[in-house]
Motif scaffolding. Structure first.
Motif, PDB file in Angstrom:
ATOM      1  N   GLU A  38       0.846  -1.205   0.000  1.00  0.00           N
ATOM      2  CA  GLU A  38       0.000   0.000   0.000  1.00  0.00           C
ATOM      3  C   GLU A  38       0.876   1.247   0.000  1.00  0.00           C
ATOM      4  OE1 GLU A  38      -2.475  -0.262   3.434  1.00  0.00           O
ATOM      5  OE2 GLU A  38      -3.164  -2.286   2.928  1.00  0.00           O
ATOM      6  N   ASP A  39       1.897   1.252   0.850  1.00  0.00           N
ATOM      7  CA  ASP A  39       2.812   2.393   0.916  1.00  0.00           C
ATOM      8  C   ASP A  39       3.483   2.634  -0.432  1.00  0.00           C
ATOM      9  OD1 ASP A  39       2.210   2.772   3.568  1.00  0.00           O
ATOM     10  OD2 ASP A  39       4.047   1.845   4.334  1.00  0.00           O
ATOM     11  N   ALA A  42       1.010   4.212  -2.931  1.00  0.00           N
ATOM     12  CA  ALA A  42       0.759   5.611  -2.592  1.00  0.00           C
ATOM     13  C   ALA A  42       1.972   6.491  -2.924  1.00  0.00           C
ATOM     14  CB  ALA A  42       0.398   5.740  -1.111  1.00  0.00           C
ATOM     15  N   TYR A  46       2.430   9.516  -5.688  1.00  0.00           N
ATOM     16  CA  TYR A  46       2.992  10.825  -5.340  1.00  0.00           C
ATOM     17  C   TYR A  46       4.132  11.179  -6.286  1.00  0.00           C
ATOM     18  CZ  TYR A  46       6.035  14.212  -3.124  1.00  0.00           C
ATOM     19  OH  TYR A  46       6.847  15.289  -2.902  1.00  0.00           O
ATOM     20  N   TYR A  51       0.123  13.083  -6.324  1.00  0.00           N
ATOM     21  CA  TYR A  51      -1.004  12.861  -5.430  1.00  0.00           C
ATOM     22  C   TYR A  51      -0.512  12.718  -3.985  1.00  0.00           C
ATOM     23  CZ  TYR A  51      -3.690  11.745  -9.669  1.00  0.00           C
ATOM     24  OH  TYR A  51      -4.316  11.793 -10.891  1.00  0.00           O
ATOM     25  N   CYS A  53      -1.408  11.624   0.045  1.00  0.00           N
ATOM     26  CA  CYS A  53      -2.285  10.782   0.866  1.00  0.00           C
ATOM     27  C   CYS A  53      -2.829  11.555   2.070  1.00  0.00           C
ATOM     28  CB  CYS A  53      -1.502   9.562   1.348  1.00  0.00           C
ATOM     29  SG  CYS A  53      -2.424   8.494   2.464  1.00  0.00           S
ATOM     30  N   ASN A  58      -7.388   6.173   6.193  1.00  0.00           N
ATOM     31  CA  ASN A  58      -7.054   4.745   6.246  1.00  0.00           C
ATOM     32  C   ASN A  58      -7.816   4.116   7.421  1.00  0.00           C
ATOM     33  OD1 ASN A  58      -5.943   2.225   6.303  1.00  0.00           O
ATOM     34  ND2 ASN A  58      -3.824   2.912   6.162  1.00  0.00           N
ATOM     35  N   CYS A  67      -7.030   4.004   1.379  1.00  0.00           N
ATOM     36  CA  CYS A  67      -6.988   5.391   1.833  1.00  0.00           C
ATOM     37  C   CYS A  67      -7.367   6.291   0.670  1.00  0.00           C
ATOM     38  CB  CYS A  67      -5.599   5.754   2.372  1.00  0.00           C
ATOM     39  SG  CYS A  67      -4.296   5.624   1.139  1.00  0.00           S
ATOM     40  N   LEU A  69      -6.410   9.786  -1.557  1.00  0.00           N
ATOM     41  CA  LEU A  69      -5.381  10.747  -1.921  1.00  0.00           C
ATOM     42  C   LEU A  69      -6.056  11.920  -2.622  1.00  0.00           C
ATOM     43  CD1 LEU A  69      -4.189   7.641  -2.410  1.00  0.00           C
ATOM     44  CD2 LEU A  69      -2.132   8.911  -2.982  1.00  0.00           C
ATOM     45  N   TYR A  81      -8.591   6.995  -4.987  1.00  0.00           N
ATOM     46  CA  TYR A  81      -8.702   5.864  -4.055  1.00  0.00           C
ATOM     47  C   TYR A  81      -7.757   4.755  -4.514  1.00  0.00           C
ATOM     48  CZ  TYR A  81     -13.115   8.294  -3.128  1.00  0.00           C
ATOM     49  OH  TYR A  81     -14.064   9.249  -2.844  1.00  0.00           O
TER      50      TYR A  81
END
Length: 308
Positions: A38-39, A42, A46, A51, A53, A58, A67, A69, A81
């Motif tokens: 997930e990290d 995200a 970015y 984008y 977060c 979350n 989560c 963004l 999403y």
């Protein structure tokens, strides 16, 4: 691996066999926790789209997405999403089309069903995310717990490589901190390290090869270690080398052709941990010879173009 490291095999004559793992996409994802993936998604969003977060989104109460963004450049406050499935899971875009905004789906081993059905639901390529995670230019934003597993896989391969077969190390030329170190090394027939990185010079045994790796470019030179022990002077530690490529050097490192990380991966059909001073796994003699030939070919082609 941990057990083998800390116990005294001389006492009980037992070692566990090293796991059959390598630095590849499949094994990389197998070691990550779902939240690690997930990290990565995200952070990739970015890095590529800007984008950002919103951490408070979350929540367990929102099973359709990990989560939310936002796009700082969108005045209409568009929401983004993300949903991540680790393993052989096949998410279906039908389940996410009702979300009011962009949706990015990532499954590490499965396939997204109805991938082209909705314009607002996009599929993140796990291979692209993997390449992002091991990209040396992105290492400053990759979480430490993810980088840990990249190093772990590289270490397994180094342990599996017989010491006698280890013939070459790609070594960072310190271009991030000095504009002159690269030319000084090649002109001075040496491979050097400075400051805290000095200890890495001890990794080179006499007779093996140092592949000069310039950050942002790739391999620009190759030399063979000719000294048994390194020399340390002030903040510098170095081994003397017999330069193989280039054979002649006028001091202009920018004029030297380079083998990029992508070219190296293609030639050797494998990945490396690029972010460290020494690029791991190390190279066999055959791999070094392949890279020398390709670098010599690049230099020959540059000469031919110059004559034309």
């Amino acid at each position: 691996m941990l057990y083998n490291r800390v116990h005294d095999s001389a006492l009980d004559l037992f070692n566990y066999p090293d796991p059959a793992l390598s630095l590849c996409e499949k094994h990389f994802y197998s070691l990550l926790q779902p939240e690690d993936v997930e990290d990565l998604l995200a952070l990739w969003l970015y890095d590529t789209k800007g984008y950002v977060c919103i951490p408070s989104t979350n929540r367990i109460a929102t099973p359709k997405y990990e989560c939310v963004l936002v796009d700082p450049n969108d005045l209409n406050r568009k929401h983004i999403y993300i949903q991540v499935k680790k393993g052989d899971v096949d998410p279906n875009t039908d389940d996410y089309s009702s979300l009011n905004g962009e949706v990015y789906l990532l499954t590490t081993e499965g396939n997204v069903q109805n991938a082209q059905k909705y314009s607002n639901v996009k599929v993140a390529d796990p291979t692209v995310i993997y390449e992002f995670a091991i990209n040396p230019d992105k290492s400053h934003i990759i979480p430490e717990n993810v980088l840990y597993w990249v190093k772990f896989l590289a270490e397994i391969e180094n342990n599996r490589l017989e010491f006698s077969a280890c013939k070459g190390i790609m070594f960072d030329t310190n271009i991030s901190y000095s504009d002159t170190n690269e030319s000084e090394m090649i002109l001075g027939n040496k491979i050097a390290a400075y400051g805290d990185a000095k200890r890495y010079i001890d990794s080179f045994p006499q007779g093996d090869y140092a592949l000069f790796y310039s950050k942002g470019r790739g391999i620009i030179a190759v030399g063979q270690i000719v000294t048994d022990t390194p020399t340390e002077v002030a903040d510098e530690k170095y081994h003397s080398v017999r330069m193989i490529v280039p054979e002649k050097f006028n001091g202009d490192v920018k004029a030297l052709p380079a083998l990029s990380p992508n070219e190296i991966k293609t030639i050797l059909k494998r990945n490396f941990y690029w972010a460290s001073t020494i690029k791991t796994p190390f190279l066999t003699g055959a791999q070094v010879e392949m890279l020398i030939r390709e670098l010599q070919k690049s230099m020959f082609n540059d000469v031919q173009k110059g004559e034309e």
